[in-house]
Design an enzyme around this catalytic site. Sequence first.
Site, PDB file in Angstrom:
ATOM      1  N   LYS A   1       0.871  -1.192   0.000  1.00 22.40           N
ATOM      2  CA  LYS A   1       0.000   0.000   0.000  1.00 22.40           C
ATOM      3  C   LYS A   1       0.894   1.222   0.000  1.00 22.40           C
ATOM      4  O   LYS A   1       2.005   1.202   0.510  1.00 22.40           O
ATOM      5  CB  LYS A   1      -0.869   0.010   1.258  1.00 22.40           C
ATOM      6  CG  LYS A   1      -1.939  -1.055   1.271  1.00 22.40           C
ATOM      7  CD  LYS A   1      -3.306  -0.420   1.559  1.00 22.40           C
ATOM      8  CE  LYS A   1      -4.364  -1.475   1.799  1.00 22.40           C
ATOM      9  NZ  LYS A   1      -4.711  -1.594   3.198  1.00 22.40           N
TER      10      LYS A   1
ATOM     11  N   HIS B   1       2.087   6.952   2.278  1.00 22.02           N
ATOM     12  CA  HIS B   1       1.568   8.279   1.932  1.00 22.02           C
ATOM     13  C   HIS B   1       1.771   9.288   3.050  1.00 22.02           C
ATOM     14  O   HIS B   1       2.310   8.976   4.107  1.00 22.02           O
ATOM     15  CB  HIS B   1       0.094   8.176   1.532  1.00 22.02           C
ATOM     16  CG  HIS B   1      -0.773   7.568   2.596  1.00 22.02           C
ATOM     17  ND1 HIS B   1      -1.119   8.256   3.738  1.00 22.02           N
ATOM     18  CD2 HIS B   1      -1.337   6.346   2.696  1.00 22.02           C
ATOM     19  CE1 HIS B   1      -1.880   7.473   4.486  1.00 22.02           C
ATOM     20  NE2 HIS B   1      -2.019   6.312   3.877  1.00 22.02           N
TER      21      HIS B   1
ATOM     22  N   HIS C   1       1.460   8.764   6.755  1.00 23.40           N
ATOM     23  CA  HIS C   1       2.463   8.070   7.574  1.00 23.40           C
ATOM     24  C   HIS C   1       3.588   8.988   8.013  1.00 23.40           C
ATOM     25  O   HIS C   1       4.504   8.569   8.695  1.00 23.40           O
ATOM     26  CB  HIS C   1       3.101   6.919   6.782  1.00 23.40           C
ATOM     27  CG  HIS C   1       2.121   5.849   6.400  1.00 23.40           C
ATOM     28  ND1 HIS C   1       1.751   5.630   5.098  1.00 23.40           N
ATOM     29  CD2 HIS C   1       1.434   4.975   7.145  1.00 23.40           C
ATOM     30  CE1 HIS C   1       0.876   4.640   5.065  1.00 23.40           C
ATOM     31  NE2 HIS C   1       0.666   4.225   6.291  1.00 23.40           N
TER      32      HIS C   1
HETATM   33  N1  ARG Z   1      -0.423  -0.611   9.919  1.00 23.94           N
HETATM   34  C1  ARG Z   1      -1.307   0.158  10.744  1.00 23.94           C
HETATM   35  C2  ARG Z   1      -1.947   1.276   9.935  1.00 23.94           C
HETATM   36  O1  ARG Z   1      -1.392   1.707   8.947  1.00 23.94           O
HETATM   37  C3  ARG Z   1      -0.641   0.764  11.917  1.00 23.94           C
HETATM   38  C4  ARG Z   1      -0.123  -0.220  12.908  1.00 23.94           C
HETATM   39  C5  ARG Z   1       0.185   0.426  14.216  1.00 23.94           C
HETATM   40  N2  ARG Z   1       0.720  -0.473  15.176  1.00 23.94           N
HETATM   41  C6  ARG Z   1       0.047  -1.399  15.841  1.00 23.94           C
HETATM   42  N3  ARG Z   1       0.686  -2.182  16.666  1.00 23.94           N
HETATM   43  N4  ARG Z   1      -1.258  -1.544  15.679  1.00 23.94           N
HETATM   44  O2  ARG Z   1      -3.006   1.740  10.312  1.00 23.94           O
END
Ligand code: ARG
Length: 564
Positions: A124, A127, A130
Amino acid sequence: MDYKRYIAERIQADGILAEELEEMLAVPPDSSMGDYALPCFKLAKALRKSPVAIAEELSASYPADELISEATALNGYLNFKVNRKGLSRDVIGKILSERERYGATNLGGGKVICLDYSSVNIAKPFHIGHLSTTVLGGALYRIFNFLGYRAVGINHLGDYGTQFGKLISAFTRWGNKETVEKGGIRALNELYVRFHKEAETDPALEDEARAYFKLIEEGDEDCLALFNWFKELTLTEVEKIYKLLGVRFDSYAGESFYQDKMQPVIDELKQKGLLQESQGAQIVDLEEYGMPPCMILKSDGSSLYATRDMAAAIYRKNTYDFDKCLYVVAYQQNLHFKQIFKTLELMGKEWAKDLVHVAYGMVSLEEGAMSTRKGNVVFLEDVIGRCIEKAYTVIDEKNPALENKREVAQKVGVGAVIFGALYNSKIKDIVFSYDKALNFDGETSVYVQYTCARAYSVLNKAKEEGFAAESVPDAEPCTQEFELLKALAQLPETVRAAAEKYEPSFIARFCVDVAQKFNKFYFDCKILQAEEEVKAFRLALTEATLTALTNALSLLGIGIPEKM
Ligand code: ARG
């Protein structure tokens, strides 16, 4: 030197704690009255006297010394004057002897802080959404290490879920190796978007995707190979950006890493009587705590994001024995973290109190909001690239003869992106503007960098002229110098507070404050043309400023060009 603490401990007010007095001490806007002030009306009730009388009495009993030269009562305030010479000796001495360690402490004593940040999703787009987690997490990582903690940076990759089945289905149908190899994440994202569009008219695609995902879970070789390839492509691209932003990780254990670690958690939940069935799904009821239930298993038996986070928290505790585990994740996930923290607490994990969701606000571009759904995303890579280009244009215009313009533009452009995301309190939503971020006169990183280049230039000139002072002369600083010294003295306390409140913005603000005070000093006071003694003192002050700013900016991940 912590002046507030020092003063508070020496005020003789019966029955009032030094900590309370420290809280009350203020910094008057105009330092001609004093450098610190105690508003005595705050003590009137406890001491049963008028503020004026209190100020008079406290002033009479205050022991003035080397550090605090005066404590005078005025209109119900007790005004303290710092001994400028003493402060200057202290601050410059400390900075020039501690150098790159100025601002550091051993507060952490080696305690472990896990930091879950950036945590990108495989295949993905990386962007602009992040940006904050990446730079906030990166800054906190450096800050905690600077304070003697052992930070463990974890990229909790989003590499698990039916979307990977969709991707395999789309790739098998419409993709080919060359396009994806060349296009990277963008090509993968296009396949993903196409899948959704085609699935609107062909629902069978969804079943196909589910079947593919099942194959991944079962370890089917071909599917796994494709999945790993997608992962590799994503990480190669993302790591380029991490390198630019100066961000690093100690672990890339993502969601799929917990595939075989969830069952024990589910068993434990069951055994502790916390699991309930609800419409075929398995949930933990949190109604008593004012939250919707935490879903652990879907009705088809598959796990969820929360299930993997539960397993991850337990794994991290067992592996790193953390003192704290921070999750730098947008505030949209507030509920998710509240639910898993509560569920872990209900399981009897006493360390659940050490899990902290470090929430932050949204970043959008001034040019228009982004919408991920339609595949119309603002890639972080593009934002950084554009900022570097714009920085190049500005630098080229201001200083066309500069040698390494590309290198400088990179430091300035990357700095602007980082600083733009870190300057405000993290919970605020921000609108990123290229022009504002690259304003040489604004509250920006380029303003701070330019100030540093100015300091470098003064110091280099002195060196060229063969000027070298034996020691720093003991001088009585003028107002501009004194204001700068007071600002410089704040770094250790600022770094500590930034760690405590998870607010790198404090450090960004320190940089701007110091830069403004340095520039005032620079324009009002002659440095190189001053007579020997004064010149030596001012050069030492310039060097101390450069050292403090270098340390502060590098905690944020921002480099300093020597010339701009
Ligand atoms: N990959 C997730 C997102 O983009 C964030 C993960 C954050 N960390 C976690 N341990 N949930 O929304």
